[in-house]
Scaffold this motif. Structure first.
Motif, PDB file in Angstrom:
ATOM      1  N   THR A  76      31.537  33.617  35.504  1.00 36.27           N
ATOM      2  CA  THR A  76      30.674  32.460  36.063  1.00 36.27           C
ATOM      3  C   THR A  76      30.325  31.301  34.881  1.00 36.27           C
ATOM      4  N   PHE A  99      34.645  34.511  46.097  1.00 37.79           N
ATOM      5  CA  PHE A  99      33.365  34.834  45.844  1.00 37.79           C
ATOM      6  C   PHE A  99      32.472  33.774  45.431  1.00 37.79           C
ATOM      7  N   ALA A 172      39.240  35.343  38.038  1.00 31.66           N
ATOM      8  CA  ALA A 172      38.356  36.672  38.052  1.00 31.66           C
ATOM      9  C   ALA A 172      39.117  38.021  38.236  1.00 31.66           C
ATOM     10  N   SER A 194      37.021  37.300  34.824  1.00 34.36           N
ATOM     11  CA  SER A 194      36.073  38.185  34.715  1.00 34.36           C
ATOM     12  C   SER A 194      36.455  39.570  34.099  1.00 34.36           C
ATOM     13  N   LYS A 199      36.115  44.492  38.002  1.00 28.51           N
ATOM     14  CA  LYS A 199      37.441  44.180  37.702  1.00 28.51           C
ATOM     15  C   LYS A 199      38.276  45.067  37.031  1.00 28.51           C
ATOM     16  N   TYR A 329      36.260  38.309  52.362  1.00 31.06           N
ATOM     17  CA  TYR A 329      34.962  37.618  51.972  1.00 31.06           C
ATOM     18  C   TYR A 329      34.271  37.224  53.205  1.00 31.06           C
TER      19      TYR A 329
HETATM   20  C1  LIG Z   1      33.574  38.704  40.100  1.00 32.83           C
HETATM   21  C2  LIG Z   1      34.081  37.037  40.281  1.00 32.83           C
HETATM   22  C3  LIG Z   1      33.468  36.128  39.695  1.00 32.83           C
HETATM   23  C4  LIG Z   1      32.185  36.446  38.665  1.00 32.83           C
HETATM   24  O1  LIG Z   1      32.565  37.006  37.574  1.00 32.83           O
HETATM   25  P1  LIG Z   1      31.480  37.300  36.757  1.00 32.83           P
HETATM   26  O2  LIG Z   1      32.139  37.861  35.318  1.00 32.83           O
HETATM   27  O3  LIG Z   1      30.706  38.545  37.263  1.00 32.83           O
HETATM   28  O4  LIG Z   1      30.435  36.359  36.266  1.00 32.83           O
HETATM   29  C5  LIG Z   1      33.839  34.918  39.998  1.00 32.83           C
HETATM   30  N1  LIG Z   1      34.881  34.737  40.782  1.00 32.83           N
HETATM   31  C6  LIG Z   1      35.271  35.710  41.590  1.00 32.83           C
HETATM   32  C7  LIG Z   1      36.430  35.524  42.621  1.00 32.83           C
HETATM   33  C8  LIG Z   1      34.823  37.192  41.189  1.00 32.83           C
HETATM   34  O5  LIG Z   1      35.320  37.973  42.227  1.00 32.83           O
END
Ligand SMILES: *Cc1c(COP(=O)(O)O)cnc(C)c1O
Length: 392
Positions: A76, A99, A172, A194, A199, A329
């Motif tokens: 993020t 997300f 991510a 991410s 992940k 989602y």
């Molecule tokens: C997990 C995720 C994020 C956020 O990642 P963080 O490292 O937790 O900030 C952003 N976009 C998508 C599509 C995600 O699945």
């Protein structure tokens, strides 16, 4: 909500997984090895922005084949920095089937998210929909490699080039994905990964911005350090988005075995497909031939007519047998409180249909060979019980 949706779906007999089968179990490094790293970090007294972070950035750039990787506190924060570094103002075209952080990163930069529809096969942002959603206020495009499936990167690069705006990928899910032979990480203006626990590459918490753009990379580096170029004459409004040394050490250990995990997840995904594909009403989002997904998530699409129950009912029935699932989602981002606004909202029929049907099943790299088949058996039992209930 109609009567069919409210119909509880129950499965007779014992739960398939009395101890529960979680959606995700994060892969963690060997505790002894990480303890060694921790000792080295503590003895050095360099706790952040030190040699482990530098080594992670070097190794990640080498793996991806990009000029620059900038380690950050989260995906993020990395998206926020990349958009800030690109100096965008106006609207950002984003998917809704993603997300919420994808849109949040734009909104935190004062960009207005404009939601565009997805491809009906891959469920990733549709380049034609981006073209239709674009206006003269469009300042950038953000696309998500959903579940680890590479986007139509060439199509999106073409649209972004025609519009004359940067293309940032929310990658991510996709450290370890490939489009043909090319690692995801090399496309668009920048790609942001991410490294959070759900992940495939795990730093406990963390992110990586990957780019070939020297200026953008430098601005992301400055930006993660409050916008301080080193002389405290803060160049722009930055963040504290640094990654700590222990997070980088964790990520380095995770990177060592990343390809094995991605390979394993592809085997598990194939086992799932083999075991589920003859169940009426169950289908799968497509991964383009020749591409490799990380399968950060393994999602199925549940067709209510064919299966006899919808994705939400199936999720509840599986929960009763101990199997954890997630509606990735649903609701789609354009329908959540932060974005739904007053009016009817954008018309995103493919997104709405995917959101209604998608259900992510348990997927983690250390799953055993019998687990996908056992989950499929539970799905089959749910289908039998709704068919029996309908017949009686
Ligand atoms: C997990 C995720 C994020 C956020 O990642 P963080 O490292 O937790 O900030 C952003 N976009 C998508 C599509 C995600 O699945």
């Amino acid at each position: 909500m109609n009567a069919e949706e409210e119909m509880p779906v129950t499965v007779g007999g014992r739960p398939a997984f009395p101890d529960g089968l979680p959606l995700v179990r994060p892969s963690v490094p060997d505790p002894e090895a990480l303890a060694e790293d921790l000792r080295a970090i503590l003895e050095s007294r360099v706790l952040t922005n030190g040699p482990f972070v530098s080594e992670l950035e070097r190794r990640a750039a080498e793996y991806l084949g990009v000029r620059h990787c900038i380690a950050v506190a989260s995906c993020t924060a990395g998206l926020m920095l990349a958009l800030r570094a690109a100096g965008l103002a106006g609207d950002a075209v984003v998917p809704s089937f993603t997300f919420a952080a994808t849109a949040h990163a734009a909104a935190w930069n004062g960009l207005r998210p404009v939601f565009a529809d997805i491809d009906r096969e891959t469920l990733t942002l549709d380049p034609d929909a981006v073209r239709s959603a674009a206006t003269d206020r469009t300042a950038g495009v953000i696309a998500t490699h959903t579940y680890g499936t590479p986007c139509d990167v060439e199509g999106l690069e073409r649209v972004a080039a025609d519009l004359g705006v940067p293309l940032i990928f929310d990658a991510a899910h996709a450290f370890g994905s490939r489009h043909g032979d090319v690692p995801v990480g090399r496309f668009g203006t920048a790609e942001v990964f991410s490294l959070s626990p759900t992940k495939v590459l795990v730093a406990m918490e963390g992110g990586i911005v990957a780019t070939d753009d020297d200026d953008l990379a430098e601005r992301c580096r400055i930006g993660r350090d409050y916008g301080n170029p080193g002389n405290y004459d803060f160049a722009f409004v930055g963040l504290n988005a640094r990654m700590s040394e222990i997070h980088a050490a964790t990520a380095l250990r995770s990177l060592d075995s990343l390809d094995e995990r991605v390979e394993r997840r592809n085997v598990l995904a194939q086992q799932y497909r083999d075991a589920l594909s003859d169940i009426p009403g169950i289908s799968f989002p497509a991964v383009p031939e020749d591409d490799r997904s990380t399968f950060k998530d393994f999602a199925i699409l549940v067709d209510r007519e064919g299966f006899g129950a919808d994705a939400a009912s199936l999720g509840r029935a599986l929960a009763a047998t101990g199997i954890d699932t997630r509606r990735y989602y649903s609701p789609p981002v354009h329908r959540v409180a932060a974005y739904r606004g007053q009016g009817p909202g954008p018309d995103l029929p493919v997104t709405d249909r995917a959101a209604e049907r998608a259900l992510a099943l348990p997927m983690w790299s250390e799953m055993t060979d019998d687990q996908p088949a056992a989950v499929a058996e539970a799905v089959r039992d749910v289908r039998s019980s709704v068919v029996d209930a309908a017949a009686s």
